[in-house]
Design a protein around this motif. Structure first.
Motif, PDB file in Angstrom:
ATOM      1  N   TYR A  47       0.829  -1.209   0.000  1.00 14.82           N
ATOM      2  CA  TYR A  47       0.000   0.000   0.000  1.00 14.82           C
ATOM      3  C   TYR A  47       0.864   1.261   0.000  1.00 14.82           C
ATOM      4  CZ  TYR A  47      -4.703  -1.979   0.668  1.00 14.82           C
ATOM      5  OH  TYR A  47      -5.909  -2.606   0.480  1.00 14.82           O
ATOM      6  N   LEU A  48       1.908   1.294   0.846  1.00 14.08           N
ATOM      7  CA  LEU A  48       2.725   2.506   0.921  1.00 14.08           C
ATOM      8  C   LEU A  48       3.407   2.767  -0.414  1.00 14.08           C
ATOM      9  CD1 LEU A  48       3.460   4.524   3.316  1.00 14.08           C
ATOM     10  CD2 LEU A  48       5.744   3.528   3.128  1.00 14.08           C
ATOM     11  N   TYR A  49       3.936   1.711  -1.034  1.00 14.30           N
ATOM     12  CA  TYR A  49       4.618   1.888  -2.315  1.00 14.30           C
ATOM     13  C   TYR A  49       3.662   2.456  -3.363  1.00 14.30           C
ATOM     14  CZ  TYR A  49       7.811   1.182  -6.173  1.00 14.30           C
ATOM     15  OH  TYR A  49       8.643   1.400  -7.248  1.00 14.30           O
ATOM     16  N   ILE A  66      -1.024   3.308   7.664  1.00 13.46           N
ATOM     17  CA  ILE A  66      -1.595   2.109   7.059  1.00 13.46           C
ATOM     18  C   ILE A  66      -1.501   0.961   8.067  1.00 13.46           C
ATOM     19  CG2 ILE A  66      -1.435   0.496   5.120  1.00 13.46           C
ATOM     20  CD1 ILE A  66      -0.027   2.834   3.580  1.00 13.46           C
ATOM     21  N   PHE A  67      -2.598   0.713   8.776  1.00 15.15           N
ATOM     22  CA  PHE A  67      -2.658  -0.365   9.757  1.00 15.15           C
ATOM     23  C   PHE A  67      -3.106  -1.642   9.044  1.00 15.15           C
ATOM     24  CE2 PHE A  67      -3.557   3.559  12.072  1.00 15.15           C
ATOM     25  CZ  PHE A  67      -2.784   3.446  13.220  1.00 15.15           C
ATOM     26  N   THR A  86       2.387   0.902   8.734  1.00 11.94           N
ATOM     27  CA  THR A  86       3.385   1.362   7.767  1.00 11.94           C
ATOM     28  C   THR A  86       3.150   2.843   7.470  1.00 11.94           C
ATOM     29  OG1 THR A  86       3.329  -0.848   6.790  1.00 11.94           O
ATOM     30  CG2 THR A  86       4.468   0.850   5.550  1.00 11.94           C
ATOM     31  N   PHE A  87       4.241   3.593   7.333  1.00 12.12           N
ATOM     32  CA  PHE A  87       4.147   5.041   7.124  1.00 12.12           C
ATOM     33  C   PHE A  87       5.497   5.557   6.659  1.00 12.12           C
ATOM     34  CE2 PHE A  87       5.468   4.018  11.344  1.00 12.12           C
ATOM     35  CZ  PHE A  87       6.422   4.947  11.697  1.00 12.12           C
ATOM     36  N   LEU A 537      10.701  -4.932  -1.873  1.00 10.78           N
ATOM     37  CA  LEU A 537       9.795  -3.811  -2.126  1.00 10.78           C
ATOM     38  C   LEU A 537      10.099  -2.658  -1.168  1.00 10.78           C
ATOM     39  CD1 LEU A 537       7.447  -2.886  -3.905  1.00 10.78           C
ATOM     40  CD2 LEU A 537       5.874  -3.798  -2.179  1.00 10.78           C
ATOM     41  N   GLU A 538      10.384  -2.982   0.087  1.00  6.30           N
ATOM     42  CA  GLU A 538      10.780  -1.950   1.046  1.00  6.30           C
ATOM     43  C   GLU A 538      12.062  -1.251   0.579  1.00  6.30           C
ATOM     44  OE1 GLU A 538       9.055  -4.033   5.153  1.00  6.30           O
ATOM     45  OE2 GLU A 538      11.109  -4.446   4.491  1.00  6.30           O
TER      46      GLU A 538
END
Length: 615
Positions: A47-49, A66-67, A86-87, A537-538
């Motif tokens: 989602y963050l990407y 993003i929980f 994530t943030f 991805l991270e």
């Protein structure tokens, strides 16, 4: 129902809340992403990407919280309680994530939500109330400025006194955009490192309250029950789990100190001469009055502790945990429980990460002792190692952003540069080092340096096997060890189980648990492949921000200053040698430490990663 319908029913919805417009919507979980990234940390990365671009200000309305629950959260399986957040971090200005145990994540699943995405910024303070299918934003002006305990009490009273509803909130540190602010769930469980509390504060969101009365219905209930009973029986007799149950995370302190890798006086030493006062059994004897457990956990590693202060008042809280004892204690030269408990209470009440806070205070203490900052700078505080009263006073200033505390609240990198002593800032990518000095345990150097969120020990906890195997000072095969443990940690973070139980809930059982709960077939190789996709991805998210090998660094003290004494005397660290091996094991380019397009194709994520981000 077809298979996709069954999966959507099992996982539940993703709730999206736009604080700018007040819009609240529900959407299906993207099942293709689930098949590739599992859940939790993996879906957070996806989602963050896709939704938070490289130019987004971490404290701007375009950043998102993003929980994401993993598929095992809220099930009968042991320790299925970790929800991932994530943030984009305001502390490291990089990709970041944080995990929280307790009961908040499971409660969200019981309300029919596997995920919750917060975006935008409210015009004035609000809190989010999720009551099963009813979701609304409510005014929170009366809560702004309140501590974590005050906020919990007022919200619980406002919502009818229900002791079972779960609350995640920020304290004054988050409201004041302190870069090490947490989001606290249930008083003593935090989304800790990276400054997510500041992100929440920047959005004028004080709290997220959840009441769920549903259940998680999985594919093979009998199979899940049988597997759960088998794993639980093993955990109850596992020697390391028994130590953790008896003494909590402080059971680590003796081994870490005796082997010469315990952060001491701002990492100037690696063995604390008064460490025996802080060991797990001593803590149990001196201050522990009870035990506490997260949802569905047979370990119960939480320790409720009590001390009576010099003025006769008492302090009762859960903890302190090992990392707190190390960063606020040994790294500041402090060994008395009264100071540590009071310091922990301040961080808990204001909503501040104890680890980054301790890293900042120890920096300031060394600067004070070396004459870099003065009594005028500290507001008259004798900020010396071993001064517990000074520790408590400066933490309060940090929480309230007053005096020198306002500088420290910006984080260790900023503070060390402001003091014109960047060489004394013990961090990587702006995140303070954890308790383990990598000069005394070489594998932890790669953990800190290659973490996408800055120095963080839970990326890969290699110190355990390194100490047990007698290889802590060896450079051999540390790249392979790092990869193995990064994959293992990423798997549990994405499934939603606590890493504490990994010793008795291994990857074979984890893959089986995923299959039994979801009905989707998965084996160990498939689980490792998913974890590797997530890590890459991270890495590619950070590549978009300009991060590469040049940022996989450690402080000069670690790479150039020999340990002065103790079990690791004379040790320094050759990080570049280790990075070469690690990048080779990961299949990344040696020169810049980034995955090539060929690597992304092999992992099956080339359709997600933008072409311009690749070599």
């Amino acid at each position: 129902m077809n298979n996709n319908d069954n999966l959507l029913d099992f996982f539940g919805d993703v709730v999206r809340v736009n604080l700018s417009t007040g819009d609240i919507s529900r959407e299906n979980l993207p099942l293709d992403a689930v098949r590739r990234f599992i859940g939790g940390r993996g879906l957070g990365a996806w989602y963050l990407y896709n939704e938070v671009g490289p130019d987004v200000d971490p404290l701007g309305p375009e950043n998102k919280l993003i929980f994401m629950n993993g598929p095992l959260v809220g099930t009968l399986l042991p320790a299925g309680n970790k929800i991932n957040l994530t943030f984009k971090s305001p502390l490291s200005r990089s990709y970041s994530y944080s995990l929280c145990g307790g009961h908040w994540g499971p409660e969200l699943r019981f309300a029919g939500c596997t995920g919750l995405i917060i975006e935008g910024k409210a015009e004035s303070p609000v809190y989010l109330w999720i009551d099963d299918g009813a979701i609304e934003l409510r005014p929170a002006a009366g809560l702004w400025g309140k501590t974590i305990p005050e906020t919990e009490k007022r919200l619980r009273d406002e919502l009818g006194g229900d002791e079972l509803l779960q609350i995640a909130c920020i304290g004054p540190a988050g409201e004041k955009l302190n870069k090490m602010a947490c989001i606290t769930a249930g008083w003593y469980r935090e989304f800790g490192r990276g400054g997510c509390g500041a992100v929440m504060g920047s959005k004028n969101l004080k709290a997220i309250t959840v009441r769920g009365t549903g259940a998680v219905r999985f594919h093979d209930a009998a199979g899940v029950m049988e597997l759960s009973e088998s794993i639980t029986a093993g955990l109850k007799i596992h020697p390391k789990i028994l130590d953790r149950r008896n003494f909590g995370t402080p059971e680590l302190l003796k081994s870490i100190n005796d082997n010469g890798l315990l952060c001491t006086r701002n990492f100037s030493e690696t063995h604390f001469e008064e460490g025996h006062r802080l060991e797990g059994p001593r803590m149990r004897e001196d201050i522990v009055v009870g035990d506490a457990s997260c949802f569905a956990c047979p370990v119960g590693c939480g320790k409720r502790s009590y001390v009576k202060t010099a003025d006769g008042t008492g302090i009762l809280l859960e903890g302190p945990e090992f990392e707190t004892i190390a960063l606020l204690g040994t790294n500041c030269g402090i060994s008395d429980w009264e100071s540590l408990m009071e310091a922990t209470r301040i961080c808990d009440a204001y909503g501040m990460d104890t680890m980054n806070a301790g890293g900042c205070v120890s920096l300031a203490m060394e600067c004070f002792e070396k004459g870099i900052i003065s009594l005028e700078d500290t507001g008259g505080i004798e900020l010396r190692f071993g001064n517990g009263k000074a520790l408590v006073a400066v933490l309060r200033l940090m929480a309230e952003r007053k005096g020198i505390g306002d500088i420290l609240a910006e984080g260790i990198k900023y503070a060390s540069e402001r003091f014109k002593a960047p060489e004394l800032g013990m961090h990587s990518k702006g995140q303070a080092l954890a308790a383990y000095d990598p000069r005394g345990c070489k594998g932890m150097a790669l953990t800190y340096a290659t973490s996408p969120k800055g120095a963080h020990h839970m990326i890969a906890t290699t110190m355990g096997p390194e100490i047990a195997g007698g290889t802590r000072l060896s450079y051999e095969n540390k790249g392979a060890l790092q990869k193995e443990h990064q994959l293992s940690m990423c798997a549990v973070d994405s499934l939603g189980i606590c890493s504490t139980v990994r010793g008795g809930f291994g990857m074979g059982d984890q893959a089986k648990a995923f299959s039994l709960t979801t009905g989707m077939e998965l084996d160990i190789d498939g689980l490792k492949l998913a974890a590797e996709r997530i890590i890459n991805l991270e890495r590619m998210y950070n590549a978009r921000l300009g991060f590469s090998r040049k940022d996989d660094t450690l402080p000069k003290r670690i790479t150039h200053e020999p340990v002065p004494s103790g079990p690791s005397a004379g040790e320094v660290l050759d990080l570049e040698r280790m990075l070469d091996e690690y990048y080779g094991c990961m299949g990344w380019e040696i020169d810049d430490g980034l995955p090539s397009r060929v690597k992304l194709v092999a992992l099956g994520i080339e359709d997600i990663v933008k072409e311009q981000d690749c070599r």
